[in-house]
Design a protein around this motif. Structure first.
Motif, short mmCIF file in Angstrom:
data_model
loop_
_atom_site.label_atom_id
_atom_site.label_comp_id
_atom_site.label_asym_id
_atom_site.label_seq_id
_atom_site.Cartn_x
_atom_site.Cartn_y
_atom_site.Cartn_z
N LYS A 21 0.83 -1.20 0.00
CA LYS A 21 0.00 0.00 0.00
C LYS A 21 0.86 1.25 0.00
O LYS A 21 0.64 2.17 -0.78
CB LYS A 21 -0.89 0.01 1.24
N HIS A 22 1.85 1.24 0.88
CA HIS A 22 2.75 2.40 0.94
C HIS A 22 3.38 2.65 -0.41
O HIS A 22 3.44 3.77 -0.90
CB HIS A 22 3.85 2.16 1.97
N TYR A 44 2.47 1.62 -3.33
CA TYR A 44 1.54 2.01 -4.38
C TYR A 44 1.13 3.47 -4.24
O TYR A 44 0.97 4.19 -5.21
CB TYR A 44 0.31 1.11 -4.33
N LEU A 45 0.96 3.90 -3.01
CA LEU A 45 0.49 5.26 -2.79
C LEU A 45 1.60 6.28 -2.98
O LEU A 45 1.36 7.37 -3.48
CB LEU A 45 -0.09 5.40 -1.38
N GLN A 46 2.80 5.92 -2.58
CA GLN A 46 3.86 6.92 -2.58
C GLN A 46 4.89 6.70 -3.65
O GLN A 46 5.69 7.59 -3.92
CB GLN A 46 4.56 6.95 -1.23
#
Lengths: 451, 807
Positions: free
Chosen positions: B779-780, B782-784
């Motif tokens: 998630k990290h 993918y988001l950042q």
């Protein structure tokens, strides 16, 4: 040595149990499973002020004021201007258009006061060459005024015009101020609480301030002064006195003296005396939710019920050393931080048995009528208080390597702590954060139209 | 068949007398000699040389292999890569050529002035019509004509179609060039009507130190002149770029077809799962490039030359995709084995043994022996015996050149034929090499000169014509593998397997509608391979990698593991050996690995630096999101660590010291005990949360039969990839994290989540923790994106009591 590290925890714990409570690594009720370390300060971080739902400012001995986003941990602004340590900081908001605009007022040892815009990082206003540095700040939202307290008390308006000020006080100066009804202000000055009244006319420039009463009931210098609710405020002194005052007529509603009277073995007592005697009695911090007052006395915690005027629960040794800041949550949760570098979370539990074997006379307390001050000196042993509850340790947060100075709690984001180790740590609920991230992830997925 | 470049000079449209430069397309051919067991992809190109006939010098680059199928099936890839190299050479060549022209013009200018003076002098001395005067005047006229010609050439070369230039985006450094070429290009050609000024300006600006030379009226004979080397012909910068690129090509096509295919499939798959690659895969530049869309840039950027061959392949996903049909065509064409075998019965028996040996030795040869003249010899023999038409232009390359690039006479237009013949590659040899397009044209032959530092299987010279009188034997490889486990090489990644081709088109909605009933395919693979089978496969695979054979001192390696250079699979494979030793030696290896996989920092504590470093090295293969340079690992630390260090480092080697520092270090160990696992190498103990599940048991079985470190690494990598795919699935299943309807609360989502983890994925509580941790990382990421820009890193932990494990 190694055994001590790896396997010998039990042994060590056994030693600890005598002095202070230890919670193991298993903390099912502790929801803070994520943290972010915010670096930026070069000296002790002493103050945290919440600006809005997601921003806060930090300030400390390096004279820097930093504005952070509690959500992402991003440093938003760096407010530079003070040449010496910050002594007080507060948020100052006023309505602008539909929303409220929040600014920051800081006071520093360099005898300046500054108004900052946390959105742009600009120093909007500044006053220098004060006669003394301000040690506390108080914003009167209702009057749209603010007050700085040092050796004298100054009343300012939003544009940093000095409206009026009091005469020079003793060297002690004002250490804490609270707002009372009817335009009154209570200021703690050494052992006294001075009540001032502001007379505000239509034109703000005619505002005057006058001393109307001095409350001299404390035996020692006052360390904490807080508003409890509309009817009462509380103050705590260096020798463990806790006085509940009536907000309207400034009379004593309750006088508690938290005493430390225990016959100890000689050797141990000496050590104790050397290290702790004074500080253990001192009321370091008070916090209240309107009904309960939590007092941080030395390394212990005392929960006092205003309405029943009785101690609800206590922990003599809640931390390894002095507690610096406390907070009460609506759901009976309690949080405290201490010089030992940890933050502890407590839960008020109904338990028939007291948490600690009540050594006779260790906890002395008396409740008095209003003017019965002389009698208060004789401390009587109170029989077991019925309905006494316990503070159960539900978790602790270990991360700082120095004393945790204070913390600020964001209901949706978590807890922010600041410390002498120059760090700020944002503690977050890992599950909640995971959910937020998932939400963001699927939003981004939608924006990107798939992977 | 060959093209006389002079002809185009001569056949210039009447009316203008200037020579015309040819912008010739490269031609690509496959040559081979099944008797010799040598086959070659040959890439012909032309470079401009002012002193050459028709200003053009033909060159060729070749990729030679004993395996014809390898050449045929990788034709497109070879062609793409060699085209890049060729384009790079040509760009440098145009630049050098323009410079040369300018120089020459300067000379001519000077000569003209001198001649002019002399003519005047002659006129004064002996009148206008003396023989000498007329001679001088003629000479002057010649020089002037030559000047016009050269100016025209300069105009042609500088106005080289920009369209062409855009094709080769892979030269991002072009702006680094000395500005002269760009400058000349910018000058509008019409201004050249005032040639005197221009050339003066140009020379004045550019080569102030250059002193013009007098040019003799009669130019020297060709053979009097020393031919320019390739490095002189192309600007040296571009020359070295090309050499680097050729080296990359050589790297990328090492190994047999099976290995190359496997690698390509691997790459194709990796590209598909770029969301989870950061966890355990080798760091690749294309993750960044994908963002910047610099696909073609990869291979020629100098920094990238450090990276292994894979960048080369991954640099051009479009090419792979777009050429899919043609490759397929080739492949299917090769399939009918029966007919082939009938045709080549004797040939097969002849060449297969040699082929085998060569096959086996090829990898090591390429690495070990820089001077394998024998192969050069054998190729030399294959050259046809044809009469030489003109003087050989070939000269040995500059000794710096490690690859062998040889000049050669080139036939034009073969490229077209090749394109046509793609569907039937077999015919290339037949049609192209037996029937010259221009029967009248003489067929030049190649002259080979051995390069002392030539690489065996690398790019090398090759004669071109009529080599393939005999049919090639493409099925050799197939035959040889009959007895081994792997009977057939994997298909090229672009055909067959629809799973590879299909893109992930998971929309949030689709997932929501489609609860994880379709999980079974993911499950199928996980346990279906018995340990033995998988071991064998893995061993095979690792054996085909030629670079495996190099063995460094593992100690040196482990100490240099984390600093400076990006971590490669190669290094990780070596770490596999240490890891294997670790899991055999320590019964609590699973718990240690669990620490790493669940995101708990593991501290390896010890007094002996070597032991600690070795252990850190071993365990590093289990660290998720290791980082390009292994930033999340601190192999040796001699000072107390802070909380922030735990945030950044997931694996720490800590020096145990008997000193005040040491005790404060132990204090921090104790204080942050809840966030770390402590592996004590001196006492052989591990303090960390308990782990009893099966997942890591498969990964780290101390009774494992795996013998080789690289094999074990592959095994681990395989398990980790499965884990990643599950973490990916878990992360991107909408309903596992967010309520489907408004009425749903977090509890029901949480229960759905845990039932997914426990029932569908079949994970225990502890294994779920691993998946959840990986999911958070995904998630990290993918988001950042790969670079954390917003805020400091987040440190996740849990409150699980630790236990002490002993041997």
């Amino acid at each position: 040595m190694l055994r001590w590290i790896l396997g010998g925890r039990e042994a060590q714990g056994a030693v600890e149990k005598n002095t202070v409570l230890v919670i193991g690594e298993e903390q099912p009720k502790n929801s803070y499973t994520e943290l972010q370390v915010l670096k930026g300060h070069f000296d002790i971080v002493r103050f945290l002020v919440q600006i809005d739902d997601f921003r806060f400012a930090s300030a400390g001995d390096d004279g820097l004021v930093l504005v952070w986003n509690a959500q992402t941990g991003e440093r938003l602004q760096e407010l530079r201007g003070h040449s010496q340590q910050i002594t007080a900081m507060t948020a100052y908001s006023w309505p602008s258009g539909d929303s409220t605009h929040t600014s920051l007022i800081t006071a520093s040892s360099d005898r300046t006061l500054s108004l900052w815009d946390p959105d742009t990082g600009n120093r909007v206003q500044t006053v220098s060459d004060l006669q003394s540095s301000a040690k506390c700040l108080l914003v009167l939202d209702r009057l749209d005024l603010w007050i700085s307290g040092g050796n004298e008390l100054c009343v300012w308006d939003r544009d940093f015009h000095l409206l009026c000020k009091t005469d020079h006080h003793s060297d002690a100066g004002i250490t804490a101020m609270i707002e009372l009804p009817k335009n009154c202000i209570a200021a703690a000055m050494d052992k006294e609480i001075v009540i001032y009244r502001l007379s505000v006319s239509s034109s703000k420039l005619d505002t005057t301030v006058s001393e109307i009463r001095r409350l001299v009931d404390h035996q020692d210098s006052i360390r904490a002064l807080i508003n409890v609710n509309d009817q009462a405020f509380a103050s705590g002194s260096h020798v463990g006195e806790l006085i509940i005052w009536d907000s309207l007529d400034w009379s004593i509603q309750a006088y508690e003296r938290i005493l430390w009277d225990e016959p100890r073995p000689e050797g141990q007592a000496e050590i104790r005396l050397g290290f702790h005697k004074q500080s253990e009695m001192s009321v370091q911090h008070l916090a209240s939710d309107g009904q309960f007052v939590i007092a941080a006395v030395g390394s212990g915690l005392y929960l006092y019920n205003i309405t029943t005027r009785s101690v609800v629960a206590y922990r003599k040794a809640a931390h390894d050393s002095n507690i610096l800041h406390t907070m009460l949550f609506p759901d009976g949760q309690l949080m405290s931080c201490s010089e030992d570098g940890s933050v502890r979370m407590w839960e008020l539990q109904d338990l028939p048995l007291p948490a600690e074997p009540a050594s006779a006379g260790f906890f002395g307390m008396w409740t008095f009528g209003r003017s019965n001050k002389q009698a208060s000196q004789q401390v009587k042993k109170v029989p077991e208080v019925t309905g006494l509850r316990t503070l159960e340790l539900t978790g602790d947060l270990i991360g700082h390597s120095g004393a945790v100075q204070m913390f600020v709690h964001f209901p949706d984001l978590g807890l922010v702590t600041c410390s002498t180790d120059q760090l700020i740590i944002v503690w977050k609920n890992g599950e909640m954060e995971a959910r937020f991230r998932s939400l963001a992830l699927f939003q981004k997925l939608e924006e990107n139209q798939g992977l | 068949m060959s093209v006389d470049y002079q002809a185009s000079f001569v056949g210039h449209p009447p009316g203008c007398n200037y020579p015309k430069l040819n912008f010739v397309e490269d031609s690509k051919v496959v040559l081979g000699d099944s008797k010799e067991g040598a086959f070659a992809y040959v890439h012909h190109l032309t470079l401009y040389d002012l002193e050459a006939r028709g200003f053009v010098r033909p060159f060729c680059m070749a990729y030679i292999s004993a395996d014809e199928r390898k050449i045929m099936q990788q034709f497109q890839e070879l062609s793409t890569e060699f085209s890049k190299a060729s384009e790079c050479l040509k760009i440098g060549n145009r630049k050098a050529f323009a410079n040369e022209l300018i120089k020459k013009l300067k000379d001519l200018e000077y000569t003209r002035t001198v001649l002019h003076k002399e003519t005047e002098l002659q006129k004064q001395n002996s009148g206008c019509y003396s023989t000498q005067a007329i001679d001088k005047a003629n000479e002057l006229a010649n020089v002037e004509k030559s000047m016009y010609e050269h100016k025209d050439l300069l105009r042609q070369i500088t106005s080289y179609p920009n369209r062409k230039r855009k094709d080769c985006e892979f030269l991002p450094q072009e702006q680094d060039l000395p500005a002269d070429l760009a400058e000349t290009e910018k000058k509008p050609t019409p201004t050249e009507s005032n040639p005197d000024n221009k050339s003066e300006v140009i020379s004045g600006q550019r080569r102030p130190s250059y002193t013009p030379q007098l040019i003799k009226g009669k130019s020297a004979k060709c053979f009097d002149k020393k031919l320019k080397t390739l490095e002189e012909l192309c600007d040296s910068y571009f020359f070295h770029q090309t050499m680097d690129h050729l080296r990359l090509i050589e790297n990328a096509f090492r190994g047999d077809l099976c290995y190359i295919y496997t690698k390509q499939i691997d790459q194709a798959l990796l590209k598909k799962q770029k969301i989870t690659n950061f966890l355990f895969e080798e760091y690749k530049d294309w993750e960044e490039e994908a963002a910047s869309k610099q696909f073609c840039g990869a291979s020629l950027v100098p920094d990238n030359s450090l990276l292994p061959s894979i960048t080369l392949m991954s640099g051009e996903p479009e090419c792979l995709e777009s050429h899919a049909p043609s490759i397929e065509g080739v492949h299917t064409n090769m399939e009918p084995e029966t007919s082939e075998e009938r045709l080549q019965g004797p040939d097969l028996t002849d060449s297969s043994p040699s082929d085998l040996t060569q096959e086996n030795s090829e990898g090591t040869d390429a690495e070990m022996k820089p001077s394998s003249t024998s192969s050069g010899d054998s190729f030399g023999v294959t050259g046809p015996e044809m009469p030489h038409v003109h003087t050989p232009q070939e000269k040995p390359e500059s000794p710096v050149d490690p690859e062998a690039l040889y000049t050669d006479n080139v036939q034009e237009d073969i490229a077209d034929t090749v394109d046509d013949a793609e569907a039937n590659t077999e015919e290339i040899s037949a049609t192209d090499f037996t029937k010259p397009k221009h029967p009248g044209a003489p067929c030049p032959s190649a002259i080979f000169e051995q390069q002392p530092s030539m690489k065996a299987e690398a790019v090398c010279c090759m004669g071109q014509e009529r080599l393939l009188r005999e049919e090639p034997s493409p099925e050799l490889a197939q035959e040889c593998y009959d007895d081994t486990v792997v009977k057939q090489e994997p298909q090229s990644c672009l055909q067959g397997d629809p799973a590879l081709q299909g893109d992930f088109t998971l929309g949030a909605a689709a997932i929501t509608e489609d609860p994880p009933a379709g999980l079974s395919p993911y499950e199928l693979n996980s346990d279906s391979l018995s340990d033995d089978v998988s071991r064998m496969n893995l061993d095979d695979m690792s054996d085909t990698t030629s670079f495996m054979s190099t063995s460094n001192n593992s100690d040196r390696m482990s100490s240099s593991f984390f600093y400076g250079n990006p971590i490669t699979v190669k290094q990780k494979k070596k770490a596999g050996q240490n890891a294997l030793r670790f899991i055999r030696q320590y019964p609590f290896s699973q718990q240690a690995i669990f620490c790493l996989l669940s995101g708990r920092t593991l501290v390896v504590l010890g007094t002996d630096e070597r032991t600690v470093r070795k252990l850190v090295n071993a365990l590093s293969i289990f660290v998720p999101n290791l980082g390009k340079y292994g930033e999340t690992v601190q192999p040796w630390l001699s000072s107390p660590f802070q909380l922030t260090d735990l945030q950044n480092w997931k694996l720490i080697g800590l020096h145990r010291m008997a000193s005040p520092t040491g005790s404060s270090m132990l204090h921090s160990l104790n204080r942050y005990g809840r966030y770390i696992g402590v592996l004590d190498t001196d006492q052989k103990t591990l303090r960390c949360p308990p782990y009893r599940s099966a997942l890591i048991g498969n990964m780290a079985n101390h009774r494992t039969q795996i013998k080789r470190g690289s094999t074990y690494f592959m095994h681990v990598q395989c398990m980790l990839t499965q884990l990643c795919s599950k973490a990916f699935l878990y992360t991107f299943c909408h309903h596992l994290h967010l309520p489907i309807s408004l009425s749903e609360d977090h509890e029901s989502v949480a229960s759905r989540r845990s039932s997914f983890l426990h029932q569908q994925l079949g994970y225990s509580e502890e294994d779920s923790k691993i998946v959840q941790f990986l999911s958070e990382l995904i998630k990290h990421y993918y988001l950042q994106g790969p670079s954390r820009t917003v805020g400091p890193p987040v440190f996740c932990f849990s409150y699980i009591p630790s236990v002490l494990h002993k041997i």
